[in-house]
Design an enzyme around this catalytic site. Structure first.
Site, PDB file in Angstrom:
ATOM      1  N   SER A   1       0.706  -6.386   3.385  1.00  0.00           N
ATOM      2  CA  SER A   1       1.802  -6.648   4.444  1.00  0.00           C
ATOM      3  C   SER A   1       2.296  -5.583   4.968  1.00  0.00           C
ATOM      4  CB  SER A   1       2.863  -7.624   3.705  1.00  0.00           C
ATOM      5  OG  SER A   1       3.472  -7.097   2.740  1.00  0.00           O
ATOM      6  N   GLU A   2       2.642  -4.433   4.029  1.00  0.00           N
ATOM      7  CA  GLU A   2       2.814  -3.163   4.635  1.00  0.00           C
ATOM      8  C   GLU A   2       2.421  -2.091   3.787  1.00  0.00           C
ATOM      9  OE1 GLU A   2       5.858  -5.674   6.429  1.00  0.00           O
ATOM     10  OE2 GLU A   2       5.172  -5.605   4.128  1.00  0.00           O
ATOM     11  N   THR A   3       2.119  -0.983   4.399  1.00  0.00           N
ATOM     12  CA  THR A   3       1.804   0.137   3.786  1.00  0.00           C
ATOM     13  C   THR A   3       2.556   1.435   4.029  1.00  0.00           C
ATOM     14  OG1 THR A   3      -0.608  -0.442   3.594  1.00  0.00           O
ATOM     15  CG2 THR A   3      -0.112   1.875   3.348  1.00  0.00           C
TER      16      THR A   3
ATOM     17  N   HIS B   1      10.030  -3.436   0.217  1.00  0.00           N
ATOM     18  CA  HIS B   1       9.417  -3.500  -1.142  1.00  0.00           C
ATOM     19  C   HIS B   1       8.225  -2.239  -0.992  1.00  0.00           C
ATOM     20  CE1 HIS B   1       5.959  -5.265   1.386  1.00  0.00           C
ATOM     21  NE2 HIS B   1       5.089  -4.861   0.291  1.00  0.00           N
TER      22      HIS B   1
ATOM     23  N   GLY C   1       0.870  -1.147   0.113  1.00  0.00           N
ATOM     24  CA  GLY C   1       0.109  -0.134  -0.131  1.00  0.00           C
ATOM     25  C   GLY C   1       0.749   1.169  -0.072  1.00  0.00           C
TER      26      GLY C   1
END
Length: 299
Positions: free
Chosen positions: A46-48, A77, A23
């Site tokens: 998984s991550e923003t 990422h 995100g």
């Protein structure tokens, strides 16, 4: 009502729905920490990455990273996804050769790699690598990961590695053994929390395809992510480990191509460049990205 522009970006791939989705909130000005956490939970990736323009000299943006469960200090990422959006959607590709991001672990410069006027890859320079002893025994980690202890590759040391987050680095004899891992996620989460570790990162030099020298797989239940498809911070830590532990010659430059994500149907590729320096080596991690969703979140 506020409209917050958000993106889904598949990082470390040039194919939609491959690699690792992140995100990206390119303008998070005015959002509270609680709102960032709720948005990350709503996006459920998984991550923003949440980005705010910086007024500090030498810094372009301040970035914070959240999983659906908690804030983490750094995410590779999501940095690639954010940087790709800044370059292609916000004009930074033609405005400057790079941007400098201020994260919880320090400054992370991100450079553009171009082919003509087109963005070919983004390359981030991660913070200085470190390693330290792993407390867990080989037999215990094999049991937790659900792989035979004979498949742990004992010619390489079991270590914790760092280029922004701590990762437990586990050498495995083959890609097949890595793909067959079925970890006890509850036990792995407890182990990682006890050691202050974000993820457990399995790697091998064997059974990899012709385009990569290393194959990896990453589990992160301690931060609320069962498995991360393609992991920029963990592979950066792995690159640092390879030179700091004497597996690769620290006096020479190395370019490693790493494959990950195949076990969860999201194959991706990244590269890690290791550049010798007087104190600690410079670790650069890079790759491509593909935006797949652009929209507005209504608050």
């Amino acid at each position: 009502m506020r409209e917050i522009v958000v993106y889904y970006v598949d990082a470390f791939t040039d194919i939609p729905f491959g690699g690792n989705p992140a995100g990206v909130v390119p303008d998070a000005a005015g959002l509270s920490e609680a709102e960032m956490q709720k948005i990350a939970r709503e996006l459920n990736l998984s991550e923003t990455a949440f980005c705010v323009k910086s007024d500090r000299p030498g810094v372009d943006f301040t970035v914070r990273y959240f999983t659906p469960a908690t804030e983490i200090d750094f995410c590779g990422h999501a940095t690639v996804g954010l940087s790709w959006i800044l370059a292609t959607e916000y004009g930074w590709l033609t405005r400057a050769d790079r941007v400098v991001l201020e994260t919880n672990v320090g400054l992370v410069p991100v450079e553009w790699r171009k082919q003509g006027e087109q963005l070919e890859a983004v390359v981030m320079s991660q913070v200085a690598p470190r390693t330290r002893e792993a407390k867990v025994a080989v037999e215990e980690i094999a049991e937790i990961l659900g792989i035979p202890v004979a498949e742990i590759d004992r010619q390489y040391p079991l270590r914790l590695g760092y280029t922004g987050n701590w990762h437990l680095l586990v050498p495995v004899k083959s890609r097949q053994a890595i793909d067959q891992a079925r970890p006890d996620l509850a036990r792995l989460a407890r182990l990682n929390r006890e050691d202050g570790v974000s993820t457990t990162h399995l790697f091998t030099f064997n059974g990899v395809d012709a385009e990569a020298q290393i194959y990896t797989r990453d589990f992160a239940p301690a931060v609320g992510v069962s498995e991360d498809p393609v992991t920029g911070s963990a592979n950066g830590a792995l690159a640092g480990y390879l030179v700091l532990e004497g597996i690769l010659d620290k006096t020479k430059e190395h370019l490693l191509h790493i494959a990950q994500g195949h076990a969860v149907g999201r194959p991706g590729k990244l590269f890690a460049r290791i550049v010798p320096q007087e104190a600690t080596p410079l670790i650069q991690v890079g790759g491509k990205a593909v935006p797949t969703i652009r929209g507005a979140l209504l608050l």
